[in-house]
Design an enzyme around this catalytic site. Structure first.
Site, PDB file in Angstrom:
ATOM      1  N   CYS A  19       0.814  -1.229   0.000  1.00 20.27           N
ATOM      2  CA  CYS A  19       0.000   0.000   0.000  1.00 20.27           C
ATOM      3  C   CYS A  19       0.846   1.277   0.000  1.00 20.27           C
ATOM      4  CB  CYS A  19      -0.974  -0.017   1.172  1.00 20.27           C
ATOM      5  SG  CYS A  19      -0.306  -0.707   2.690  1.00 20.27           S
TER       6      CYS A  19
ATOM      7  N   HIS B 257      -2.254   6.553   3.998  1.00 20.60           N
ATOM      8  CA  HIS B 257      -0.832   6.538   4.362  1.00 20.60           C
ATOM      9  C   HIS B 257      -0.190   7.826   3.844  1.00 20.60           C
ATOM     10  CE1 HIS B 257      -1.474   2.548   5.655  1.00 20.60           C
ATOM     11  NE2 HIS B 257      -0.809   1.866   4.754  1.00 20.60           N
TER      12      HIS B 257
HETATM   13  P1  NAP Z   1      -7.251  -9.273   7.454  1.00 23.62           P
HETATM   14  O1  NAP Z   1      -8.228  -8.200   7.725  1.00 23.62           O
HETATM   15  O2  NAP Z   1      -6.578  -9.958   8.585  1.00 23.62           O
HETATM   16  O3  NAP Z   1      -8.010 -10.406   6.550  1.00 23.62           O
HETATM   17  C1  NAP Z   1      -7.404 -11.637   6.230  1.00 23.62           C
HETATM   18  C2  NAP Z   1      -8.337 -12.519   5.405  1.00 23.62           C
HETATM   19  O4  NAP Z   1      -7.652 -13.776   5.166  1.00 23.62           O
HETATM   20  C3  NAP Z   1      -9.659 -12.853   6.095  1.00 23.62           C
HETATM   21  O5  NAP Z   1     -10.681 -12.957   5.129  1.00 23.62           O
HETATM   22  C4  NAP Z   1      -9.392 -14.249   6.681  1.00 23.62           C
HETATM   23  O6  NAP Z   1     -10.557 -15.049   6.803  1.00 23.62           O
HETATM   24  C5  NAP Z   1      -8.483 -14.841   5.626  1.00 23.62           C
HETATM   25  N1  NAP Z   1      -7.659 -15.919   6.197  1.00 23.62           N
HETATM   26  C6  NAP Z   1      -6.827 -15.855   7.263  1.00 23.62           C
HETATM   27  N2  NAP Z   1      -6.289 -17.081   7.508  1.00 23.62           N
HETATM   28  C7  NAP Z   1      -6.816 -17.913   6.590  1.00 23.62           C
HETATM   29  C8  NAP Z   1      -6.688 -19.298   6.337  1.00 23.62           C
HETATM   30  N3  NAP Z   1      -5.877 -20.096   7.070  1.00 23.62           N
HETATM   31  N4  NAP Z   1      -7.380 -19.844   5.296  1.00 23.62           N
HETATM   32  C9  NAP Z   1      -8.192 -19.079   4.542  1.00 23.62           C
HETATM   33  N5  NAP Z   1      -8.383 -17.742   4.731  1.00 23.62           N
HETATM   34  C10 NAP Z   1      -7.688 -17.175   5.743  1.00 23.62           C
HETATM   35  O7  NAP Z   1      -6.064  -8.773   6.500  1.00 23.62           O
HETATM   36  P2  NAP Z   1      -6.051  -7.534   5.449  1.00 23.62           P
HETATM   37  O8  NAP Z   1      -5.577  -6.294   6.094  1.00 23.62           O
HETATM   38  O9  NAP Z   1      -7.351  -7.517   4.712  1.00 23.62           O
HETATM   39  O10 NAP Z   1      -4.869  -7.979   4.464  1.00 23.62           O
HETATM   40  C11 NAP Z   1      -5.050  -9.032   3.514  1.00 23.62           C
HETATM   41  C12 NAP Z   1      -3.815  -9.108   2.602  1.00 23.62           C
HETATM   42  O11 NAP Z   1      -3.704  -7.903   1.834  1.00 23.62           O
HETATM   43  C13 NAP Z   1      -2.530  -9.272   3.386  1.00 23.62           C
HETATM   44  O12 NAP Z   1      -1.677 -10.144   2.664  1.00 23.62           O
HETATM   45  C14 NAP Z   1      -1.966  -7.846   3.431  1.00 23.62           C
HETATM   46  O13 NAP Z   1      -0.579  -7.831   3.562  1.00 23.62           O
HETATM   47  C15 NAP Z   1      -2.428  -7.294   2.097  1.00 23.62           C
HETATM   48  N6  NAP Z   1      -2.611  -5.847   2.034  1.00 23.62           N
HETATM   49  C16 NAP Z   1      -3.321  -5.161   2.982  1.00 23.62           C
HETATM   50  C17 NAP Z   1      -3.504  -3.780   2.869  1.00 23.62           C
HETATM   51  C18 NAP Z   1      -4.285  -2.978   3.857  1.00 23.62           C
HETATM   52  O14 NAP Z   1      -4.279  -1.740   3.736  1.00 23.62           O
HETATM   53  N7  NAP Z   1      -4.980  -3.581   4.815  1.00 23.62           N
HETATM   54  C19 NAP Z   1      -2.980  -3.106   1.774  1.00 23.62           C
HETATM   55  C20 NAP Z   1      -2.280  -3.829   0.795  1.00 23.62           C
HETATM   56  C21 NAP Z   1      -2.101  -5.183   0.953  1.00 23.62           C
HETATM   57  P3  NAP Z   1     -11.357 -15.223   8.223  1.00 23.62           P
HETATM   58  O15 NAP Z   1     -12.108 -13.950   8.459  1.00 23.62           O
HETATM   59  O16 NAP Z   1     -12.237 -16.377   7.976  1.00 23.62           O
HETATM   60  O17 NAP Z   1     -10.304 -15.472   9.263  1.00 23.62           O
END
Ligand code: NAP
Length: 359
Positions: free
Chosen positions: A157, A251
């Protein structure tokens, strides 16, 4: 599968979201509700959510209502056979690497936010305004997989904000080196990321998961070239320091940079920023901002609360361009981290793939 022309006539392409219950996943669901080309058909998450309705499994946190059409979808487990040939991934990085490979090997086009495959030698790290020609790597990737499926990633991001802010300068003047300090919003850590007790009244000068290394390496791939079957990195060097701050979205970053040939005509740099444009603008893609990088003239802008939603969160804002007593110039940049920095970026990537006939 519907063609690009069908999509334009109204038969929207069915898509799935992996990690649909998370912070990025919810943005996908929100942005897909009214998307003119893509229709949310399937949602996938962990075993904790699988089998439940999306409305029940997702702890919806966005400031628009959860779309009714999404609420009634049953959450599928990771690895399930999907009817959608296009899949967006907002999976936790602990599972994203293997799961995305698995779907791509099965013939699915995976457009991912996760870090796992960003630096792979045949995976585009795409910002369509900057490096649409990196899609040339997909032929090589398909050959490696022996499948029609492939993975395209969007950058970290903060990297997206940094790369968009410096691309007009790199393209017109050349960059020798730069230093960036980020002030990153709490939504970037996901819902379970930072407790309110840790971040309120505080700044945390560390973000795990290799955040500084990502910001120091990804822009060089993005601003580099795809040439004869391999990526050639841009030559400039980057030093990054990252901080988590108590804003919700957006950010902010301060950047000092040295130009390749010295000198600093600030008016010419402002002009390069304002006139910067790329493939999404030429193609009129649905999520493309009209002007990818805005320049704010006010002396105290950009600010997260006031500027993050420019062009529906898809434009990056730069301001405070001035000489730097150590390097050549310095400035401030802002990116909406879960829209342009995540789900919105992935949607734009998929729109480019569709417009190029690659789905
Ligand atoms: P998050 O809110 O923690 O969401 C994670 C997701 O992954 C949830 O849907 C979760 O499902 C699922 N998950 C976790 N463990 C799993 C498993 N063992 N099997 C299947 N599904 C699983 O994280 P986030 O902030 O959205 O980030 C997601 C990705 O995008 C990460 O790789 C992060 O680095 C990247 N990212 C994030 C941002 C940001 O601004 N947040 C920006 C760019 C990139 P459950 O709800 O069922 O646990």
């Amino acid at each position: 599968m519907p063609t690009h022309a069908d999509a334009r006539r109204g038969a929207r392409i069915p898509v799935a979201v992996l990690g649909a219950t998370g912070s990025v996943g919810q943005r996908f669901v929100q942005l897909l509700e009214a998307h003119p080309w893509f229709r949310l058909a399937e949602v996938v998450a962990s075993g904790r959510s699988a089998g439940r309705s999306y409305g029940d499994a997702a702890d919806w946190r966005l400031d628009t209502l959860l779309p009714a059409s999404a609420a009634s979808l049953e959450v599928k487990p990771l690895g399930a056979e999907l009817e959608s040939r296009l899949v967006f991934s907002g999976l936790d990085s602990s599972v994203a690497g293997e799961a995305e490979d698995d779907y791509a090997n099965r013939g699915v086009v995976v457009v991912s936010n996760s870090r796992n495959h960003r630096m792979d030698v045949d995976v585009p790290l795409l910002i369509p305004e900057i490096n649409a020609e990196h899609l040339g790597a997909i032929d090589r990737q398909r050959k490696r997989r022996g499948s029609n499926g492939y993975i395209v990633t969007n950058p970290n991001c903060s990297t997206i904000g940094l790369a968009m802010a410096i691309a007009p300068i790199e393209r017109r003047f050349g960059i020798d080196q730069l230093h960036v300090t980020t002030m990153q919003a709490i939504s970037g850590a996901g819902y379970a990321g930072v407790s309110s007790y840790a971040i309120l009244d505080n700044v945390i000068p560390f973000i795990g998961g290799g955040e500084e290394e990502k910001i120091e390496t990804e822009p060089r791939k993005i601003l580099g070239r795809w040439e004869s079957e391999r990526f050639i990195d841009a030559p400039f060097r980057i030093s990054a320091q990252v901080n988590r701050v108590p804003t919700i979205d957006g950010h902010l970053m301060t950047i000092s940079l040295k130009l390749r040939d010295g000198g600093a005509d600030l008016d010419a740099i402002r002009d390069a920023i304002r006139s910067f444009t790329g493939e999404p603008q030429r193609l009129g893609l649905p999520s493309a901002p009209k002007q990818p990088v805005h320049y704010a003239d006010e002396q105290d802008r950009p600010q997260p609360r006031l500027d993050r939603d420019r062009e529906d969160g898809m434009a990056v804002t730069v301001g405070r361009l001035r000489p730097c007593p150590l390097l050549d110039i310095r400035m401030v940049a802002l990116v909406h981290n879960t829209i342009r920095g995540a789900a919105g970026a992935a949607l734009l990537n998929a729109e480019l793939l569709e417009a190029r006939g690659m789905l």
